[in-house]
Write a protein that holds these residues in place. Sequence first.
Motif, PDB file in Angstrom:
ATOM      1  N   THR A   1      -0.683 -13.633  -3.735  1.00  0.00           N
ATOM      2  CA  THR A   1      -0.380 -12.838  -2.471  1.00  0.00           C
ATOM      3  C   THR A   1      -0.185 -13.638  -1.215  1.00  0.00           C
ATOM      4  O   THR A   1       0.743 -13.499  -0.455  1.00  0.00           O
TER       5      THR A   1
ATOM      6  N   TYR B   1       0.908  -1.241  -0.131  1.00  0.00           N
ATOM      7  CA  TYR B   1       0.215  -0.128   0.072  1.00  0.00           C
ATOM      8  C   TYR B   1       0.906   1.325   0.018  1.00  0.00           C
ATOM      9  O   TYR B   1       0.607   2.303  -0.888  1.00  0.00           O
TER      10      TYR B   1
ATOM     11  N   THR C   1       2.531   1.697  -3.357  1.00  0.00           N
ATOM     12  CA  THR C   1       1.500   2.218  -4.407  1.00  0.00           C
ATOM     13  C   THR C   1       0.997   3.752  -4.010  1.00  0.00           C
ATOM     14  O   THR C   1       0.469   4.359  -4.967  1.00  0.00           O
TER      15      THR C   1
ATOM     16  N   SER D   1      -7.038   1.525  -9.301  1.00  0.00           N
ATOM     17  CA  SER D   1      -8.214   0.464  -8.701  1.00  0.00           C
ATOM     18  C   SER D   1      -7.637  -0.664  -7.714  1.00  0.00           C
ATOM     19  O   SER D   1      -8.223  -0.799  -6.631  1.00  0.00           O
ATOM     20  N   LYS D   2      -6.261  -1.052  -7.755  1.00  0.00           N
ATOM     21  CA  LYS D   2      -5.592  -1.778  -6.605  1.00  0.00           C
ATOM     22  C   LYS D   2      -5.587  -1.159  -5.616  1.00  0.00           C
ATOM     23  O   LYS D   2      -5.659  -1.850  -4.366  1.00  0.00           O
TER      24      LYS D   2
ATOM     25  N   MET E   1      -3.713   0.362 -11.492  1.00  0.00           N
ATOM     26  CA  MET E   1      -2.823   0.472  -9.787  1.00  0.00           C
ATOM     27  C   MET E   1      -3.660   1.283  -9.133  1.00  0.00           C
ATOM     28  O   MET E   1      -4.031   1.131  -7.968  1.00  0.00           O
TER      29      MET E   1
ATOM     30  N   LYS F   1      -6.688 -13.986  -4.108  1.00  0.00           N
ATOM     31  CA  LYS F   1      -5.635 -13.760  -3.216  1.00  0.00           C
ATOM     32  C   LYS F   1      -4.517 -14.631  -2.944  1.00  0.00           C
ATOM     33  O   LYS F   1      -3.796 -14.567  -2.398  1.00  0.00           O
TER      34      LYS F   1
ATOM     35  N   ASP G   1      -8.700  -1.793  -3.481  1.00  0.00           N
ATOM     36  CA  ASP G   1      -8.566  -3.268  -2.903  1.00  0.00           C
ATOM     37  C   ASP G   1      -7.904  -3.338  -1.797  1.00  0.00           C
ATOM     38  O   ASP G   1      -8.101  -4.056  -0.836  1.00  0.00           O
ATOM     39  N   ILE G   2      -6.291  -2.960  -1.942  1.00  0.00           N
ATOM     40  CA  ILE G   2      -5.598  -2.965  -0.694  1.00  0.00           C
ATOM     41  C   ILE G   2      -5.876  -2.303   0.416  1.00  0.00           C
ATOM     42  O   ILE G   2      -5.945  -2.704   1.752  1.00  0.00           O
TER      43      ILE G   2
END
Length: 171
Positions: A117, A36, A39, A85-86, A83, A114, A89-90
């Motif tokens: 990850t 996070y 990003t 949109s991720k 990125m 998931k 989610d994160i």
Amino acid sequence: MLVRVFDKLIFAILFILALQVPILADHYRQYLSGYYDATREEVTALSTLAKKHGYPSANAMLEALKQNPEAVVREDAQRKAVMFSKLTDIEDGIRILAHGHYFEKLWYMATPSKTPTLGKVLTNYSPSIPLSPSSLAFSLVTAILLNLLFWSPYFCYCQVKKVKHAHHSYR
């Protein structure tokens, strides 16, 4: 007697596995937090770049870049849009892993999307025992329920056998 020993062994294994969920969720949250931060830093840099060049937002800049005649610029803009949109989610994942209950955390980590990850988190994971009372309680309840689920076919078989035996000896 052998069944009782096997029952206790199965319960112990299930309990130890259930105890790993809170610790694994914490490791997973730490992994997501690092991801996070990286990003978020990139998103902030893109937002700053957009404002510097007169775009109302980073999304507006990315939409303009997606119209560029150069394929590499369009692909990079698409990658950066993903990125963005991720990041949402994160944030959701961190919230669930930090504040969700035991089963929410387990469900989040076990979701098929998931899996990559989770695999990365497991490479650096070492088993341990959680110290919080709620983690211990959820693990105990989970182990008991799974143990009952595991043994229920055997218990049903024994009851049916006992009823048949009693029915035949009663005649």
